[in-house]
Design a protein around this motif. Structure first.
Motif, short mmCIF file in Angstrom:
data_model
loop_
_atom_site.label_atom_id
_atom_site.label_comp_id
_atom_site.label_asym_id
_atom_site.label_seq_id
_atom_site.Cartn_x
_atom_site.Cartn_y
_atom_site.Cartn_z
N SER A 41 0.52 -1.24 0.30
CA SER A 41 0.37 -0.11 -0.14
C SER A 41 0.66 1.13 -0.50
N LEU A 42 2.00 1.44 0.86
CA LEU A 42 2.72 2.31 0.68
C LEU A 42 3.53 2.32 -0.65
N GLY A 43 3.48 1.43 -1.26
CA GLY A 43 4.56 2.00 -2.37
C GLY A 43 3.48 1.98 -3.39
N PHE A 44 1.98 1.61 -3.80
CA PHE A 44 0.92 1.92 -4.58
C PHE A 44 1.55 3.39 -3.94
N CYS A 45 0.97 4.13 -2.89
CA CYS A 45 0.36 5.39 -2.68
C CYS A 45 2.06 6.30 -3.29
N GLN A 46 2.99 5.71 -3.03
CA GLN A 46 4.71 6.68 -3.77
C GLN A 46 4.46 6.11 -4.96
N GLU A 47 3.94 5.44 -5.63
CA GLU A 47 4.10 5.28 -7.04
C GLU A 47 2.69 5.95 -8.14
N ALA A 48 1.40 6.21 -7.55
CA ALA A 48 0.32 7.20 -7.42
C ALA A 48 -0.01 8.40 -7.28
N GLY B 180 1.79 10.63 -5.22
CA GLY B 180 3.18 11.40 -5.09
C GLY B 180 3.96 11.15 -3.34
N LEU B 181 3.61 9.91 -3.04
CA LEU B 181 3.77 9.97 -1.70
C LEU B 181 5.87 9.59 -1.85
N LEU B 182 6.40 10.62 -1.08
CA LEU B 182 7.75 10.63 -0.48
C LEU B 182 7.70 10.08 0.45
N VAL B 183 8.60 9.00 0.90
CA VAL B 183 8.77 7.88 1.87
C VAL B 183 10.37 8.40 2.57
N HIS B 184 10.41 9.15 3.55
CA HIS B 184 12.23 9.42 3.89
C HIS B 184 12.63 8.75 4.83
N GLY B 185 11.88 7.39 4.90
CA GLY B 185 12.14 7.05 6.33
C GLY B 185 10.80 5.72 6.80
N TRP B 186 11.54 4.32 7.51
CA TRP B 186 9.72 3.86 8.13
C TRP B 186 10.27 2.70 8.28
N CYS B 187 9.30 2.49 9.35
CA CYS B 187 10.13 1.15 10.44
C CYS B 187 8.45 0.59 10.30
N VAL B 188 8.42 -0.57 10.56
CA VAL B 188 7.21 -1.67 11.14
C VAL B 188 8.10 -2.64 12.29
N MET B 189 7.16 -2.55 13.03
CA MET B 189 6.96 -3.28 14.12
C MET B 189 6.01 -4.24 14.54
N SER B 190 5.91 -4.92 15.26
CA SER B 190 4.92 -5.37 15.26
C SER B 190 3.58 -5.01 15.87
N ASN B 191 3.48 -4.22 16.71
CA ASN B 191 1.59 -3.77 16.64
C ASN B 191 1.98 -2.15 16.38
N HIS B 192 2.72 -1.51 15.40
CA HIS B 192 2.78 -0.28 14.61
C HIS B 192 3.79 0.60 13.85
#
Length: 160
Positions: free
Chosen positions: A16-23, A25-37
């Protein structure tokens, strides 16, 4: 709820993040997925960031709940759905399940030092949780991209 311990649900989030980047114009500068957030340091080059995040949360909420319901192997199904249902009942703007919290806890990155502080906080989450020794060892984070100074991770990064 530790939903993101399962790869299937992490994949929904990342796709979903990848879709938002492509469609969108979302620019992801940093991210992290933990177990519950999840943590996200982002901006938008086309659309309003808050609208993009609203749509992202709505879509991922629906898809993850659907995946939980349809899963034949999810041992925590009833327990998780009950928690999401109870949270949904407490929200007057929700008819069913509440997956994401209402507040994003957004922070405006008003200066380069503040932005770097937030990025380091995001990347150190798995270290603080005792999952890895070094941030760049964690697969579900942009720390490896910053460590190697290239887009070798799971999402395309717009470096700060």
């Amino acid at each position: 709820v530790d939903v993101f311990t399962r790869k299937e649900y992490r994949d929904i989030l990342l796709n979903s993040l990848g879709f938002c980047q492509e469609a969108k114009g979302l620019l992801v500068h940093g991210w992290c997925v933990m177990s519950n957030h999840a943590h996200l340091l982002a901006s938008s080059k086309i659309f309003d960031l808050s609208g993009t995040l609203r749509d992202f949360k709505k879509f991922t909420s629906k898809k993850i709940i659907e995946a939980i319901i349809k899963s034949e192997h999810e041992s925590r199904k009833e327990w998780m759905l009950e928690i999401f249902k109870r949270a949904g009942n407490e929200n007057s703007r929700n008819n069913d399940y509440q997956f994401w919290r209402q507040d994003n806890q957004p922070k405006e990155c008003y200066s380069p030092p503040f932005t770097v502080q937030k990025l380091n906080y995001i990347h150190n989450n798995p270290v603080e949780a005792g999952i890895v020794d070094k941030p760049e060892e964690y697969l579900y984070s942009s720390a490896r991209d910053y460590h190697h100074q290239n887009n070798c991770g799971l999402l395309k990064i717009a470096f700060i």
